[in-house]
Design a protein around this motif. Sequence first.
Motif, mmCIF file in Angstrom:
data_model
loop_
_atom_site.group_PDB
_atom_site.id
_atom_site.type_symbol
_atom_site.label_atom_id
_atom_site.label_comp_id
_atom_site.label_asym_id
_atom_site.label_seq_id
_atom_site.Cartn_x
_atom_site.Cartn_y
_atom_site.Cartn_z
ATOM 1 N N LYS A 267 -4.268 2.082 6.009
ATOM 2 C CA LYS A 267 -2.836 2.169 6.320
ATOM 3 C C LYS A 267 -2.047 2.377 5.041
ATOM 4 O O LYS A 267 -2.519 2.092 3.941
ATOM 5 C CB LYS A 267 -2.357 0.914 7.027
ATOM 6 N N ILE A 268 -0.832 2.882 5.220
ATOM 7 C CA ILE A 268 0.107 3.059 4.117
ATOM 8 C C ILE A 268 1.424 2.430 4.555
ATOM 9 O O ILE A 268 1.957 2.758 5.616
ATOM 10 C CB ILE A 268 0.309 4.561 3.796
ATOM 11 N N ASP A 269 1.930 1.519 3.738
ATOM 12 C CA ASP A 269 3.225 0.903 4.049
ATOM 13 C C ASP A 269 4.367 1.877 3.783
ATOM 14 O O ASP A 269 5.323 1.946 4.544
ATOM 15 C CB ASP A 269 3.446 -0.359 3.201
ATOM 16 N N LEU A 270 4.245 2.615 2.680
ATOM 17 C CA LEU A 270 5.321 3.502 2.254
ATOM 18 C C LEU A 270 4.727 4.751 1.623
ATOM 19 O O LEU A 270 3.896 4.655 0.726
ATOM 20 C CB LEU A 270 6.218 2.776 1.251
ATOM 21 N N ALA A 271 5.151 5.917 2.108
ATOM 22 C CA ALA A 271 4.711 7.198 1.555
ATOM 23 C C ALA A 271 5.884 7.849 0.837
ATOM 24 O O ALA A 271 6.951 8.033 1.423
ATOM 25 C CB ALA A 271 4.187 8.111 2.652
ATOM 26 N N ILE A 272 5.685 8.167 -0.435
ATOM 27 C CA ILE A 272 6.683 8.870 -1.237
ATOM 28 C C ILE A 272 6.198 10.317 -1.326
ATOM 29 O O ILE A 272 5.159 10.593 -1.927
ATOM 30 C CB ILE A 272 6.809 8.263 -2.651
ATOM 31 N N ASP B 183 0.859 -1.181 0.000
ATOM 32 C CA ASP B 183 0.000 0.000 0.000
ATOM 33 C C ASP B 183 0.897 1.233 0.000
ATOM 34 O O ASP B 183 1.574 1.517 0.991
ATOM 35 C CB ASP B 183 -0.909 0.001 1.234
ATOM 36 N N ILE B 184 0.900 1.949 -1.125
ATOM 37 C CA ILE B 184 1.876 3.013 -1.334
ATOM 38 C C ILE B 184 1.177 4.337 -1.646
ATOM 39 O O ILE B 184 0.290 4.397 -2.510
ATOM 40 C CB ILE B 184 2.827 2.642 -2.489
ATOM 41 N N VAL C 236 14.438 26.176 9.998
ATOM 42 C CA VAL C 236 13.369 27.076 9.531
ATOM 43 C C VAL C 236 11.994 26.411 9.619
ATOM 44 O O VAL C 236 10.989 27.032 9.333
ATOM 45 C CB VAL C 236 13.625 27.580 8.084
ATOM 46 N N THR C 237 11.970 25.147 9.996
ATOM 47 C CA THR C 237 10.708 24.431 10.076
ATOM 48 C C THR C 237 10.128 24.537 11.483
ATOM 49 O O THR C 237 10.794 24.962 12.415
ATOM 50 C CB THR C 237 10.896 22.948 9.704
ATOM 51 N N ASN C 238 8.885 24.115 11.597
ATOM 52 C CA ASN C 238 8.167 24.133 12.866
ATOM 53 C C ASN C 238 8.010 22.708 13.385
ATOM 54 O O ASN C 238 8.279 21.740 12.667
ATOM 55 C CB ASN C 238 6.792 24.783 12.672
ATOM 56 N N SER C 239 7.516 22.577 14.599
ATOM 57 C CA SER C 239 7.362 21.258 15.212
ATOM 58 C C SER C 239 6.420 20.363 14.405
ATOM 59 O O SER C 239 6.572 19.153 14.392
ATOM 60 C CB SER C 239 6.854 21.389 16.642
ATOM 61 N N TYR C 240 5.453 20.942 13.719
ATOM 62 C CA TYR C 240 4.475 20.152 12.965
ATOM 63 C C TYR C 240 4.957 19.780 11.561
ATOM 64 O O TYR C 240 4.319 18.989 10.882
ATOM 65 C CB TYR C 240 3.134 20.888 12.874
ATOM 66 N N ASP C 241 6.070 20.344 11.095
ATOM 67 C CA ASP C 241 6.584 19.978 9.767
ATOM 68 C C ASP C 241 7.072 18.537 9.809
ATOM 69 O O ASP C 241 7.663 18.087 10.800
ATOM 70 C CB ASP C 241 7.724 20.918 9.361
ATOM 71 N N ILE C 242 6.842 17.817 8.722
ATOM 72 C CA ILE C 242 7.122 16.381 8.726
ATOM 73 C C ILE C 242 8.591 16.083 8.427
ATOM 74 O O ILE C 242 9.288 16.870 7.796
ATOM 75 C CB ILE C 242 6.193 15.605 7.766
ATOM 76 N N SER C 243 9.014 14.920 8.889
ATOM 77 C CA SER C 243 10.350 14.418 8.593
ATOM 78 C C SER C 243 10.191 13.054 7.924
ATOM 79 O O SER C 243 9.100 12.500 7.889
ATOM 80 C CB SER C 243 11.197 14.331 9.864
ATOM 81 N N ALA C 244 11.291 12.541 7.413
ATOM 82 C CA ALA C 244 11.234 11.280 6.669
ATOM 83 C C ALA C 244 12.182 10.257 7.265
ATOM 84 O O ALA C 244 13.101 10.589 8.008
ATOM 85 C CB ALA C 244 11.586 11.521 5.204
ATOM 86 N N ASP C 245 11.949 9.018 6.888
ATOM 87 C CA ASP C 245 12.851 7.926 7.264
ATOM 88 C C ASP C 245 14.036 7.850 6.308
ATOM 89 O O ASP C 245 15.086 7.317 6.657
ATOM 90 C CB ASP C 245 12.092 6.596 7.243
ATOM 91 N N ALA C 246 13.846 8.382 5.081
ATOM 92 C CA ALA C 246 14.906 8.359 4.071
ATOM 93 C C ALA C 246 14.647 9.471 3.054
ATOM 94 O O ALA C 246 13.525 9.958 2.930
ATOM 95 C CB ALA C 246 14.935 6.999 3.365
ATOM 96 N N THR D 155 8.223 6.857 5.538
ATOM 97 C CA THR D 155 8.109 8.009 4.643
ATOM 98 C C THR D 155 9.451 8.261 3.971
ATOM 99 O O THR D 155 10.495 8.264 4.634
ATOM 100 C CB THR D 155 7.693 9.272 5.423
ATOM 101 N N ILE D 156 9.391 8.490 2.658
ATOM 102 C CA ILE D 156 10.584 8.835 1.891
ATOM 103 C C ILE D 156 10.333 10.182 1.218
ATOM 104 O O ILE D 156 9.317 10.366 0.538
ATOM 105 C CB ILE D 156 10.889 7.772 0.815
ATOM 106 N N PHE D 157 11.264 11.130 1.421
ATOM 107 C CA PHE D 157 11.232 12.383 0.667
ATOM 108 C C PHE D 157 11.889 12.119 -0.677
ATOM 109 O O PHE D 157 12.902 11.422 -0.763
ATOM 110 C CB PHE D 157 11.989 13.484 1.397
ATOM 111 N N PHE D 158 11.327 12.748 -1.713
ATOM 112 C CA PHE D 158 11.742 12.423 -3.070
ATOM 113 C C PHE D 158 11.715 13.679 -3.941
ATOM 114 O O PHE D 158 10.705 14.366 -4.011
ATOM 115 C CB PHE D 158 10.764 11.370 -3.610
#
Length: 186
Positions: free
Chosen positions: A112-117, A47-48, A165-175, A151-154
Amino acid sequence: MDKNKIKDKFRKEALKNLKKARVNNYKRDKLITKRVYNEIKRSKSKDIMLFIPLKTEPNITPLIKLLREKGYNLYVPFINGTSFKLVPYRLPIKIKKFKIKEPNNSYKKVKKIDLAIVPLLGVDKNYKRVGFGKGMYDRFYEKFNKKINKTIFFQRDIYYINKIVTNSYDISADAIITNSIVEIDI
């Protein structure tokens, strides 16, 4: 200069650079999407969450086609107010608000999502996402985060600022998957 002004300046500079680099990206997009595909296979994700690319983002349309042929469950953002919900990727695709391409709405509940790009412009010193300024991914993650395994940023080129420059609610990635990281000094 305050954090929000620096972030806005960084965002404008990164977007300007992305727009300049929009030509001759076929080979670069092919290489980077191959890396994403290998990560999908390695993670055994089914599920992507993907995105339908804007002109400044890598063309992942061939990847989407391949994943559909191989039977993956693909979901893409569907703008819903100031955030989005996930809908199954399916044809036809229409151009909607902010020139974003979307399939038709769906009533299917994504559990659910296994991987978010996730696409982005850049990252700050904490490697948190600096997006296009609408906050849609941040609001989506606030509600859906516990249902996403990885989560992967791409992006073709990810822009980096050596400041927070980001806030506490800004997202981070695993890769992060990119061709290069370019530092912008502001």
